[in-house]
Design an enzyme around this catalytic site. Structure first.
Site, PDB file in Angstrom:
ATOM      1  N   THR A  91      53.729  51.079  44.934  1.00 29.25           N
ATOM      2  CA  THR A  91      54.279  50.469  43.718  1.00 29.25           C
ATOM      3  C   THR A  91      55.584  49.741  44.014  1.00 29.25           C
ATOM      4  OG1 THR A  91      54.765  50.906  41.385  1.00 29.25           O
ATOM      5  CG2 THR A  91      55.631  52.476  43.001  1.00 29.25           C
ATOM      6  N   GLU A 113      54.758  43.502  41.333  1.00 26.33           N
ATOM      7  CA  GLU A 113      53.896  44.255  40.407  1.00 26.33           C
ATOM      8  C   GLU A 113      54.577  44.346  39.038  1.00 26.33           C
ATOM      9  OE1 GLU A 113      51.930  48.748  40.120  1.00 26.33           O
ATOM     10  OE2 GLU A 113      53.678  48.376  41.396  1.00 26.33           O
ATOM     11  N   HIS A 168      58.309  57.196  42.490  1.00 28.80           N
ATOM     12  CA  HIS A 168      56.855  57.250  42.630  1.00 28.80           C
ATOM     13  C   HIS A 168      56.440  57.618  44.046  1.00 28.80           C
ATOM     14  CE1 HIS A 168      54.970  55.861  38.918  1.00 28.80           C
ATOM     15  NE2 HIS A 168      55.937  54.987  38.769  1.00 28.80           N
ATOM     16  N   GLU A 196      20.893  15.215  47.652  1.00 32.46           N
ATOM     17  CA  GLU A 196      20.929  16.519  48.316  1.00 32.46           C
ATOM     18  C   GLU A 196      19.590  16.866  48.977  1.00 32.46           C
ATOM     19  OE1 GLU A 196      22.364  19.382  45.469  1.00 32.46           O
ATOM     20  OE2 GLU A 196      24.349  18.456  45.379  1.00 32.46           O
ATOM     21  N   HIS A 237      13.659  19.527  42.814  1.00 32.92           N
ATOM     22  CA  HIS A 237      14.467  19.607  41.597  1.00 32.92           C
ATOM     23  C   HIS A 237      14.098  18.476  40.638  1.00 32.92           C
ATOM     24  CE1 HIS A 237      16.720  22.478  43.884  1.00 32.92           C
ATOM     25  NE2 HIS A 237      17.705  22.578  42.996  1.00 32.92           N
TER      26      HIS A 237
END
Length: 431
Positions: A239, A329, A264, A417, A422
């Site tokens: 932290t 943080e 912490h 492509e 398609h």
């Protein structure tokens, strides 16, 4: 007490900020090598491997992995009334914030007869990890569970390490918080073995789709190993807090907030960015008074010595550049015009504006989520939210006329492509 980095005559790039200002270094790759055999064992042997790992790493072999309903109910009944009241209010506030994050479907008419609807669907099942190291974290239960529930997740499982002092069950306050939230599926499993159990499933625990929740480096390493098998929230590190302050800041507030984050973890990072040498001096004096009196003095002293720093900057614009580069943080802003500066911050997990919005408010009762990006990852990631547990789905609807109107352009792109099938798929509809 805090080392000083003088940036008043410099304009460091974000990369230089991250190099110059301290953070604890954790080697997840080394941890991956350590936890891979554990995760493989759980995938192959299931519950038996989880129990063996609990005995090896937690010093206790639970009688069963799934916590009995009676133990969850008893934990709720035995909660300290003040803790129960605080948890209930934290849950209420988190529901307010996270409930507002739900997104309604949006339909866009792209062209006459062609629409794209964007909707958000919850994942079916999540695994929520709650650490159980130095202390219990019922607040992490609230943060993870409320976000998942408000996202509409139907199946939630909580994983938390078994404790020898609690008869092989997770910490009783963690169990009590689960019961208050209506969670009846809780497993006495921690560390890498819990992550593997959630990801791969065992005889007692069906596999999940997403795993969230903070943990140590071994939990982080296990998340890296199972990413792709399941979704994961983030690789959480130690932290951290950055405080941007000018000469108007109260040094006692700044000092106590640095201490609050340092308690912490000895690897916690605490950074003060200020335009005022006088404030930096006063904060050092306050730390000299406050640190000896704090409950976790050794832990705090180790964090301050290892990853504590003051960055001196020429002005607040330069200070903003430094905190943006560090991408904390948690970012507190203690300046004369804190709200205006907060609006300009681009990179932070959560921003705490002014002297009466300290990080612990966000940890418990602001209604925001305290599962946040660490280690500078706030440059590209945000904290835990309803969106963590939902998938974006596009629904496309088209009339014959709308498809015919783009058939020529579609065929041109397909030819470019070399995907002629398609184009054939469209032409077949107009023969």
């Amino acid at each position: 007490m805090l080392r000083r980095v003088d940036l008043r005559d410099a304009a460091p790039t974000p990369a230089e900020v991250r190099r110059l200002l301290p953070r604890a270094a954790i080697d997840v790759d080394v941890a991956v090598a350590a936890v891979r055999p554990v995760c493989d064992d759980v995938r192959e042997r299931g519950d038996a491997a989880v129990l063996d790992a609990a005995e090896r790493f937690d010093g206790v072999r639970p009688a069963q992995l799934r916590v009995p309903a009676a133990d969850l109910a008893a934990a709720a009944d035995n909660l300290d009334p003040a803790v129960r009241d605080a948890l209930a209010e934290a849950i209420r506030r988190c529901r307010l914030v996270h409930g507002a994050q739900r997104r309604e479907p949006v339909t866009i008419e792209v062209a006459p007869g062609l629409t794209v609807t964007e909707r958000w669907a919850p994942v079916e099942r999540v695994g929520l990890y709650v650490p159980g190291g130095r202390v219990a974290y019922p607040s992490s239960v609230v943060m993870n569970v409320v976000a998942a529930q408000e996202a509409g997740v139907a199946s939630l499982a909580v994983f938390s390490p078994p404790q020898r002092d609690n008869g092989g069950l997770p910490h009783p306050v963690v169990l009590g918080a689960c019961a208050l939230l209506g969670i009846d599926e809780v497993y006495a499993a921690g560390g890498a073995q819990a992550i593997a159990m959630a990801a791969h499933g065992t005889a007692s625990c069906p596999p999940v789709d997403v795993i969230t929740g903070p943990g140590n480096v071994y939990v982080t390493a296990a998340k890296r190993l199972v990413r792709g098998v399941v979704g994961v929230d983030a690789e959480a590190g130690p932290t951290e807090v950055a405080i941007l302050a000018d000469a108007t800041a109260d040094p006692s507030y700044v000092a106590v907030d640095l201490i609050a984050q340092a308690e912490h973890d000895p690897m916690a990072a605490v950074l003060l960015v200020t335009t005022s040498v006088e404030l930096a001096d006063a904060v050092d004096v306050e730390l000299g008074k406050q640190v000896p009196a704090t409950r976790h003095r050794e832990r705090v002293e180790e964090a301050l010595a290892g990853q504590g720093a003051v960055a001196l900057v020429a002005d607040l614009d330069a200070g903003l550049a430094v905190v943006d580069g560090w991408a904390a943080e948690h970012l507190e802003i203690h300046t004369a015009d804190a709200a205006r500066l907060a609006a300009r911050v681009r990179h932070a997990g959560a921003i705490f504006v002014g002297p009466h919005a300290p990080v612990p408010l966000g940890d418990y009762l602001a209604g925001s989520n305290h599962v946040l990006p660490t280690g500078g990852t706030a440059r590209h990631s945000g904290g835990l939210s309803v969106a963590t547990f939902q998938r974006q789905v596009h629904v496309i609807e088209s009339t014959p006329d709308a498809l015919h109107a783009v058939a020529g352009r579609l065929s041109a792109l397909a030819a470019a492509e070399d995907l002629t099938g398609h184009a054939d798929a469209v032409r077949a509809r107009f023969r």
